[in-house]
Scaffold this motif. Structure first.
Motif, PDB file in Angstrom:
ATOM      1  N   ARG A   1      49.518  45.444  38.736  1.00  8.14           N
ATOM      2  CA  ARG A   1      48.307  44.700  39.084  1.00  8.14           C
ATOM      3  C   ARG A   1      47.546  44.273  37.828  1.00  8.14           C
ATOM      4  NH1 ARG A   1      49.257  42.906  43.793  1.00  8.14           N
ATOM      5  NH2 ARG A   1      47.080  42.213  43.799  1.00  8.14           N
ATOM      6  N   LEU A   2      47.499  45.137  36.843  1.00  3.82           N
ATOM      7  CA  LEU A   2      46.830  44.802  35.582  1.00  3.82           C
ATOM      8  C   LEU A   2      47.557  43.674  34.865  1.00  3.82           C
ATOM      9  CD1 LEU A   2      46.050  48.441  34.461  1.00  3.82           C
ATOM     10  CD2 LEU A   2      44.325  46.646  34.680  1.00  3.82           C
ATOM     11  N   GLN A   3      48.890  43.718  34.876  1.00  2.00           N
ATOM     12  CA  GLN A   3      49.658  42.711  34.145  1.00  2.00           C
ATOM     13  C   GLN A   3      49.674  41.353  34.857  1.00  2.00           C
ATOM     14  OE1 GLN A   3      52.851  44.464  31.196  1.00  2.00           O
ATOM     15  NE2 GLN A   3      53.428  45.041  33.278  1.00  2.00           N
ATOM     16  N   LEU A   4      49.225  41.304  36.108  1.00  2.00           N
ATOM     17  CA  LEU A   4      49.032  40.009  36.757  1.00  2.00           C
ATOM     18  C   LEU A   4      47.860  39.254  36.140  1.00  2.00           C
ATOM     19  CD1 LEU A   4      49.536  40.914  40.531  1.00  2.00           C
ATOM     20  CD2 LEU A   4      51.029  39.483  39.127  1.00  2.00           C
ATOM     21  N   GLN A   5      46.978  39.997  35.476  1.00  2.00           N
ATOM     22  CA  GLN A   5      45.765  39.394  34.925  1.00  2.00           C
ATOM     23  C   GLN A   5      45.747  39.367  33.404  1.00  2.00           C
ATOM     24  OE1 GLN A   5      42.229  41.039  36.661  1.00  2.00           O
ATOM     25  NE2 GLN A   5      40.833  40.051  35.218  1.00  2.00           N
ATOM     26  N   TRP A   6      46.302  40.410  32.761  1.00  2.00           N
ATOM     27  CA  TRP A   6      46.197  40.536  31.327  1.00  2.00           C
ATOM     28  C   TRP A   6      47.560  40.726  30.672  1.00  2.00           C
ATOM     29  CZ3 TRP A   6      41.948  44.131  33.103  1.00  2.00           C
ATOM     30  CH2 TRP A   6      40.711  43.481  33.090  1.00  2.00           C
ATOM     31  N   SER A   7      47.544  40.713  29.339  1.00  2.00           N
ATOM     32  CA  SER A   7      48.759  40.949  28.572  1.00  2.00           C
ATOM     33  C   SER A   7      49.206  42.396  28.728  1.00  2.00           C
ATOM     34  CB  SER A   7      48.509  40.654  27.092  1.00  2.00           C
ATOM     35  OG  SER A   7      47.672  41.648  26.525  1.00  2.00           O
ATOM     36  N   ALA A   8      50.430  42.656  28.295  1.00  2.00           N
ATOM     37  CA  ALA A   8      50.968  44.013  28.378  1.00  2.00           C
ATOM     38  C   ALA A   8      50.127  44.992  27.571  1.00  2.00           C
ATOM     39  CB  ALA A   8      52.414  44.023  27.887  1.00  2.00           C
ATOM     40  N   LEU A   9      49.703  44.593  26.373  1.00  2.00           N
ATOM     41  CA  LEU A   9      48.927  45.493  25.528  1.00  2.00           C
ATOM     42  C   LEU A   9      47.554  45.765  26.119  1.00  2.00           C
ATOM     43  CD1 LEU A   9      48.661  47.148  22.963  1.00  2.00           C
ATOM     44  CD2 LEU A   9      47.876  45.086  21.773  1.00  2.00           C
ATOM     45  N   THR A  10      46.861  44.714  26.563  1.00  2.00           N
ATOM     46  CA  THR A  10      45.539  44.908  27.157  1.00  2.00           C
ATOM     47  C   THR A  10      45.632  45.762  28.411  1.00  2.00           C
ATOM     48  OG1 THR A  10      44.774  42.774  26.307  1.00  2.00           O
ATOM     49  CG2 THR A  10      43.521  43.738  28.109  1.00  2.00           C
ATOM     50  N   SER A  11      46.624  45.501  29.236  1.00  2.00           N
ATOM     51  CA  SER A  11      46.825  46.300  30.448  1.00  2.00           C
ATOM     52  C   SER A  11      47.066  47.769  30.098  1.00  2.00           C
ATOM     53  CB  SER A  11      48.011  45.761  31.242  1.00  2.00           C
ATOM     54  OG  SER A  11      47.800  44.425  31.637  1.00  2.00           O
ATOM     55  N   SER A  12      47.838  47.986  29.041  1.00  2.00           N
ATOM     56  CA  SER A  12      48.127  49.362  28.605  1.00  2.00           C
ATOM     57  C   SER A  12      46.862  50.080  28.160  1.00  2.00           C
ATOM     58  CB  SER A  12      49.129  49.338  27.448  1.00  2.00           C
ATOM     59  OG  SER A  12      50.319  48.686  27.804  1.00  2.00           O
ATOM     60  N   VAL A  13      46.012  49.384  27.427  1.00  2.00           N
ATOM     61  CA  VAL A  13      44.775  49.997  26.931  1.00  2.00           C
ATOM     62  C   VAL A  13      43.840  50.325  28.090  1.00  2.00           C
ATOM     63  CG1 VAL A  13      42.716  49.623  25.547  1.00  2.00           C
ATOM     64  CG2 VAL A  13      44.951  48.935  24.655  1.00  2.00           C
ATOM     65  N   VAL A  14      43.672  49.372  29.015  1.00  2.00           N
ATOM     66  CA  VAL A  14      42.808  49.617  30.173  1.00  2.00           C
ATOM     67  C   VAL A  14      43.305  50.808  30.973  1.00  2.00           C
ATOM     68  CG1 VAL A  14      41.991  48.666  32.369  1.00  2.00           C
ATOM     69  CG2 VAL A  14      42.045  47.215  30.332  1.00  2.00           C
ATOM     70  N   LEU A  15      44.596  50.802  31.289  1.00  2.00           N
ATOM     71  CA  LEU A  15      45.163  51.909  32.061  1.00  2.00           C
ATOM     72  C   LEU A  15      45.101  53.211  31.268  1.00  2.00           C
ATOM     73  CD1 LEU A  15      46.550  52.894  34.588  1.00  2.00           C
ATOM     74  CD2 LEU A  15      48.746  52.148  33.643  1.00  2.00           C
ATOM     75  N   GLY A  16      45.341  53.134  29.955  1.00  2.00           N
ATOM     76  CA  GLY A  16      45.306  54.327  29.123  1.00  2.00           C
ATOM     77  C   GLY A  16      43.936  54.968  29.066  1.00  2.00           C
ATOM     78  N   VAL A  17      42.892  54.155  28.968  1.00  2.00           N
ATOM     79  CA  VAL A  17      41.523  54.688  28.941  1.00  2.00           C
ATOM     80  C   VAL A  17      41.197  55.387  30.252  1.00  2.00           C
ATOM     81  CG1 VAL A  17      39.082  54.044  28.895  1.00  2.00           C
ATOM     82  CG2 VAL A  17      40.663  53.039  27.236  1.00  2.00           C
ATOM     83  N   VAL A  18      41.555  54.750  31.370  1.00  6.23           N
ATOM     84  CA  VAL A  18      41.305  55.366  32.677  1.00  6.23           C
ATOM     85  C   VAL A  18      42.136  56.631  32.839  1.00  6.23           C
ATOM     86  CG1 VAL A  18      41.491  55.033  35.172  1.00  6.23           C
ATOM     87  CG2 VAL A  18      40.688  53.160  33.722  1.00  6.23           C
ATOM     88  N   TRP A  19      43.378  56.579  32.419  1.00  6.52           N
ATOM     89  CA  TRP A  19      44.269  57.746  32.499  1.00  6.52           C
ATOM     90  C   TRP A  19      43.709  58.909  31.681  1.00  6.52           C
ATOM     91  CZ3 TRP A  19      49.808  57.808  29.996  1.00  6.52           C
ATOM     92  CH2 TRP A  19      50.542  58.881  30.500  1.00  6.52           C
TER      93      TRP A  19
END
Length: 294
Positions: A166-184
């Motif tokens: 869902r994140l990668q539908l909106q953002w790049s792989a790196l940005t999606s990783s950072v967003v998910l990583g912070v929440v994780w």
């Protein structure tokens, strides 16, 4: 033409799924649902070493995965649901090359951290209890195996099984990783206040180890995305990677101050070689079956 079609399909799937398909709603449910079980352990002074504490721990651990499965069935049609279970069960997506990467990267990072420590005047690689006490008490390996295998299964059905797409539908792989990583990383926060958890007993809140742990999860998230995107979005591969990272860290003991920065260094290499947009050789990030796909 393919890239335009992919972007149109991604836009359609975002609009059609509406609020329920929003990545942030899943993350709120996953984190909030877990905290609903872990925060009472803090307020009631329940240790995870007790039966009640273990039940709260495991139920909280299972929340991201349970939420991931639920959101898959709410958001996707039959093709999307079949795609999800295929990613969870089919090993062919990983392939021998990336299976070797999954096995080699955690071991390589730990051994390199030991070498750096040794060259810096430290003791190099140490061994965890599962190794040092195995000869006298073979059962000591059971907790290590338990927490190396069960949490990845319970978590990754949600983190990479649903949220990353869902994140990668909106953002790049790196940005999606950072967003998910912070929440994780934030998802782990209550564990620092409950006795019987690794985070409470071995790391401690607001210590140097705490900040290294929290930041290191963001770096791990990026490496996980790299492998996920290069293995046809294999959740099974990520479960294996997550478990192997946990097991290796338990068995091969190295200083956190060296270990976690190496994961950031690896992330830098990945971005430099594969690019921040997809972390693959492709121009577009992989995605679940979209309305425009054949």
């Amino acid at each position: 033409m393919t890239n335009v079609r992919s972007r149109v399909g991604a836009s359609l799937v975002r609009r059609r799924s509406g609020l329920v398909g929003s990545w942030w709603l899943f993350l709120v449910v996953a984190v909030g649902g877990t905290w609903a079980f872990w925060l009472p352990a803090i307020f009631l002074g329940v240790s995870f070493d007790t039966a009640a504490g273990l039940a709260l721990l495991l139920t909280g651990l299972a929340t991201p995965g349970a939420a991931g499965v639920a959101f898959v069935y709410l958001v996707y049609d039959e093709r999307g649901r079949a795609d999800f279970w295929s990613r969870v069960t089919e090993s062919r997506r990983v392939g021998l090359r990336w299976f070797a990467v999954i096995l080699g990267v955690p071991v390589g990072v730990s051994l390199l951290a030991g070498l750096v420590t040794l060259l810096s005047g430290g003791s190099g690689v140490g061994w965890g209890e599962a190794v040092t006490q195995f000869g006298t008490n073979p059962l000591v390996v059971v907790p290590t195996l338990f927490f190396a295998t069960l949490p990845p299964i319970l978590e990754e059905l949600g983190w990479r099984g649903y949220a990353l797409d869902r994140l990668q539908l909106q953002w790049s792989a790196l940005t999606s990783s950072v967003v998910l990583g912070v929440v994780w990383a934030l998802w782990h926060l209550p564990l620092f206040f409950v006795e019987g958890s690794y985070q409470h007993d071995a790391v401690g809140f607001a210590t140097a180890g705490f900040w290294l742990f929290m930041a290191g999860i963001v770096a791990l998230s990026s490496v996980f995305t790299w492998i996920y995107n290069n293995t046809e979005r294999s959740v099974l591969g990520i479960i294996a990677l997550h478990g192997w990272v946990n097991f290796t860290a338990e068995v091969v003991v190295v200083p956190d101050a060296v270990y976690y920065p190496l994961w950031f260094a690896l992330t830098g290499v990945i971005v430099a070689v594969w690019g921040a947009k997809t972390m693959t050789a492709a121009d577009e990030v992989p995605h679940p079956p979209l309305p425009s796909d054949p």
